[in-house]
Structure formats: structure tokens, C-alpha cells
Design a protein around this motif. Structure first.
Motif, PDB file in Angstrom:
ATOM      1  N   ALA A 134       0.822  -0.854   0.201  1.00 11.19           N
ATOM      2  CA  ALA A 134      -0.041  -0.135   0.232  1.00 11.19           C
ATOM      3  C   ALA A 134       0.912   1.506  -0.283  1.00 11.19           C
ATOM      4  CB  ALA A 134      -0.941   0.354   1.596  1.00 11.19           C
ATOM      5  N   ALA A 135       2.037   1.523   1.064  1.00 13.86           N
ATOM      6  CA  ALA A 135       2.809   2.226   0.839  1.00 13.86           C
ATOM      7  C   ALA A 135       3.645   2.829  -0.528  1.00 13.86           C
ATOM      8  CB  ALA A 135       3.629   2.114   2.015  1.00 13.86           C
ATOM      9  N   SER A 136       3.858   1.781  -1.214  1.00 15.61           N
ATOM     10  CA  SER A 136       4.918   1.137  -2.815  1.00 15.61           C
ATOM     11  C   SER A 136       3.615   1.710  -3.551  1.00 15.61           C
ATOM     12  CB  SER A 136       4.992   0.321  -2.661  1.00 15.61           C
ATOM     13  OG  SER A 136       6.099  -0.716  -2.150  1.00 15.61           O
ATOM     14  N   GLU A 137       2.445   1.974  -3.273  1.00 17.28           N
ATOM     15  CA  GLU A 137       1.248   2.265  -4.663  1.00 17.28           C
ATOM     16  C   GLU A 137       1.515   4.063  -3.914  1.00 17.28           C
ATOM     17  OE1 GLU A 137      -3.746   2.169  -4.847  1.00 17.28           O
ATOM     18  OE2 GLU A 137      -2.657   0.567  -3.716  1.00 17.28           O
ATOM     19  N   LEU A 138       1.210   4.161  -3.241  1.00 16.67           N
ATOM     20  CA  LEU A 138       1.149   6.138  -2.482  1.00 16.67           C
ATOM     21  C   LEU A 138       2.556   6.219  -3.076  1.00 16.67           C
ATOM     22  CD1 LEU A 138      -0.245   5.302   0.878  1.00 16.67           C
ATOM     23  CD2 LEU A 138      -1.007   6.131  -1.223  1.00 16.67           C
ATOM     24  N   ILE A 139       3.654   5.747  -3.238  1.00 18.20           N
ATOM     25  CA  ILE A 139       4.719   6.558  -3.247  1.00 18.20           C
ATOM     26  C   ILE A 139       4.654   6.558  -5.153  1.00 18.20           C
ATOM     27  CG2 ILE A 139       7.260   5.977  -4.137  1.00 18.20           C
ATOM     28  CD1 ILE A 139       7.182   4.417  -1.349  1.00 18.20           C
ATOM     29  N   ALA A 140       4.006   5.497  -5.948  1.00 20.89           N
ATOM     30  CA  ALA A 140       4.124   5.666  -6.909  1.00 20.89           C
ATOM     31  C   ALA A 140       3.255   6.621  -8.089  1.00 20.89           C
ATOM     32  CB  ALA A 140       3.712   4.153  -7.912  1.00 20.89           C
ATOM     33  N   ASP A 141       2.058   6.674  -6.750  1.00 19.33           N
ATOM     34  CA  ASP A 141       0.967   7.314  -6.858  1.00 19.33           C
ATOM     35  C   ASP A 141       1.155   9.384  -7.453  1.00 19.33           C
ATOM     36  OD1 ASP A 141      -0.569   5.900  -7.661  1.00 19.33           O
ATOM     37  OD2 ASP A 141      -1.911   6.081  -6.232  1.00 19.33           O
ATOM     38  N   GLY A 142       2.370   9.102  -6.467  1.00 16.58           N
ATOM     39  CA  GLY A 142       2.473  10.708  -6.076  1.00 16.58           C
ATOM     40  C   GLY A 142       4.228  11.021  -7.312  1.00 16.58           C
ATOM     41  N   ALA A 143       4.756  10.311  -7.093  1.00 15.60           N
ATOM     42  CA  ALA A 143       6.018   9.988  -8.217  1.00 15.60           C
ATOM     43  C   ALA A 143       5.374   9.882  -9.515  1.00 15.60           C
ATOM     44  CB  ALA A 143       6.543   9.010  -8.867  1.00 15.60           C
ATOM     45  N   VAL A 144       3.894  10.033 -10.193  1.00 20.94           N
ATOM     46  CA  VAL A 144       3.413  10.099 -11.631  1.00 20.94           C
ATOM     47  C   VAL A 144       2.046  11.199 -11.168  1.00 20.94           C
ATOM     48  CG1 VAL A 144       1.039   9.123 -12.724  1.00 20.94           C
ATOM     49  CG2 VAL A 144       2.069   7.314 -11.544  1.00 20.94           C
ATOM     50  N   GLU A 145       1.779  11.499 -10.222  1.00 20.13           N
ATOM     51  CA  GLU A 145       1.684  13.034 -10.109  1.00 20.13           C
ATOM     52  C   GLU A 145       2.929  14.523 -10.502  1.00 20.13           C
ATOM     53  OE1 GLU A 145      -1.642  15.936  -6.923  1.00 20.13           O
ATOM     54  OE2 GLU A 145       0.253  14.891  -6.040  1.00 20.13           O
ATOM     55  N   LEU A 146       3.684  14.016  -9.684  1.00 24.39           N
ATOM     56  CA  LEU A 146       5.318  14.661 -10.088  1.00 24.39           C
ATOM     57  C   LEU A 146       4.947  14.794 -11.744  1.00 24.39           C
ATOM     58  CD1 LEU A 146       6.942  16.984  -8.805  1.00 24.39           C
ATOM     59  CD2 LEU A 146       8.683  14.660  -8.609  1.00 24.39           C
ATOM     60  N   ARG A 147       5.456  13.363 -12.150  1.00 24.03           N
ATOM     61  CA  ARG A 147       5.902  13.842 -13.741  1.00 24.03           C
ATOM     62  C   ARG A 147       5.062  14.755 -14.627  1.00 24.03           C
ATOM     63  NH1 ARG A 147       4.606   8.009 -16.553  1.00 24.03           N
ATOM     64  NH2 ARG A 147       2.763   9.418 -16.376  1.00 24.03           N
TER      65      ARG A 147
END
Length: 192
Positions: free
Chosen positions: A128-141
Motif C-alpha cells: 500500500a505504501a509503495s502504491e502511494l509512492i508511485a501515485d505521488g511520482a506519477v502526479e509529479l511527472r
């Protein structure tokens, strides 16, 4: 932009391999998840010099790599009743930045007791934490490349200041670039 693309890719791989680890907890899956974590952490470190603009506006550090509170993380995981039976991204998201970024996932994936990852709740938390990290990275990109919330892409705002850009002129763009570089150098110097 290539650095943010790499960050989005590697954090997506982290989310995928961690989920696979939970589905099939074995040494090979653990190694794959650990390697994906290393790649994601490296990609995040490589963006240090340009963590301004969208990174500040979106508070990306709190989504991706905020400093972990080890005691709070241990309490969340070990104290009965702290977490619901089903742990997903919405549960972990509500716990705070200090227990959900790359450092929190590191604590779970690299625990001295390898059996810690065979604990379904710990693994679900890491996924779940990894999913949130990925979501944050996509939003930043996306903030840099396609824009978010109706804003023009940040890269375009830097190329064409004035008008609807957050920058009035090239001087403001240059100031952000220089200050971001100085901040990254200061952080690097402080580490050594």
C-alpha cells in the motif's frame, strides 16, 4: 523531465514487485522488491536538484520520501487494533507521511528478519505504501509534462514565462533553477 519519468517508472515497478511479493512471498520475490526499492530510491535521489515548482506545490517529498518515524511505524504495525484487518492504500494514506514513504518501505523490505515479509499484514502495508509512492511520482511527472488541475505543464511555464505562467520572466525561472541547485548541493554537503 527524464528524471521524473524515471522516478515514475521505478516507483511503479516498486509497487508492482511489492504486490507480487505479497501474492507469492519467497526469496526471489523479496529480492526483486528490494532491487526495485533501490532503483526507486536512486531515481528519487537523482531528482534532488530540481525539487522546486511542482515538487513543492504538490508536497511530493511527503508522498514519496518523507523521513520515517520508526517508533510510530512499529506501533502501527505491532499494536493490536492500530490498523484495520484489511490494509490498503487508503488506510496507509491516512496514517501520515512519516510512516508511508520510501523509508517506511525500506524498513519492511530490508528487515533483518526475512520472515517479516511473510507476515501478510506487513506485506500489505509495504504494498500500500509503495502504491502511494508511485501515485505521488506519477502526479509529479504529470505536473511537469501534461499539467494538473487545469494548469499548463510546468516545463512549458518555465520555457514561456509571463501570461498564465507562475513565472513573470526568465529571471524568476533562473532564480528557481539556481536556488534548487544550491539547495541540492547544500543537502549533499550536509550528508558528508
Amino acid at each position: 523531465m527524464p528524471g521524473h519519468e524515471r522516478l515514475a517508472e521505478t516507483t511503479g515497478e516498486l509497487a508492482e514487485t511489492t504486490e507480487q511479493l505479497c501474492a507469492q512471498p519467497d526469496a526471489a520475490q523479496l529480492t526483486a522488491a528490494q532491487d526495485a526499492w533501490r532503483d526507486a530510491r536512486s531515481a528519487w535521489s537523482n531528482t534532488d536538484a530540481y525539487r522546486f515548482g511542482p515538487a513543492e506545490d504538490l508536497k511530493s517529498e511527503s508522498d514519496i520520501a518523507y523521513e520515517v518515524d520508526l517508533e510510530k511505524l512499529a506501533d502501527d504495525l505491532d499494536v493490536p487494533g492500530e490498523l484495520p484487518d484489511t490494509i490498503d492504500a487508503s488506510v496507509v494514506d491516512g496514517l501520515g507521511a512519516d510512516v508511508r514513504g520510501l523509508a517506511a518501505v525500506e524498513q519492511l523490505l530490508f528487515a533483518p528478519d526475512v520472515n517479516a515479509m511473510t507476515d501478510a499484514r506487513r506485506c500489505a502495508y509495504a504494498a500500500a505504501a509503495s502504491e502511494l509512492i508511485a501515485d505521488g511520482a506519477v502526479e509529479l511527472r504529470d505536473a511537469w509534462t501534461v499539467g494538473v488541475d487545469g494548469d499548463e505543464p510546468f516545463a512549458e511555464q518555465m520555457r514561456s514565462p509571463g501570461g498564465d505562467s507562475m513565472y513573470a520572466d526568465q529571471i524568476e525561472v533562473l532564480a528557481d533553477l539556481v536556488n534548487g541547485s544550491i539547495s541540492a548541493l547544500t543537502s549533499a554537503a550536509d550528508m558528508y
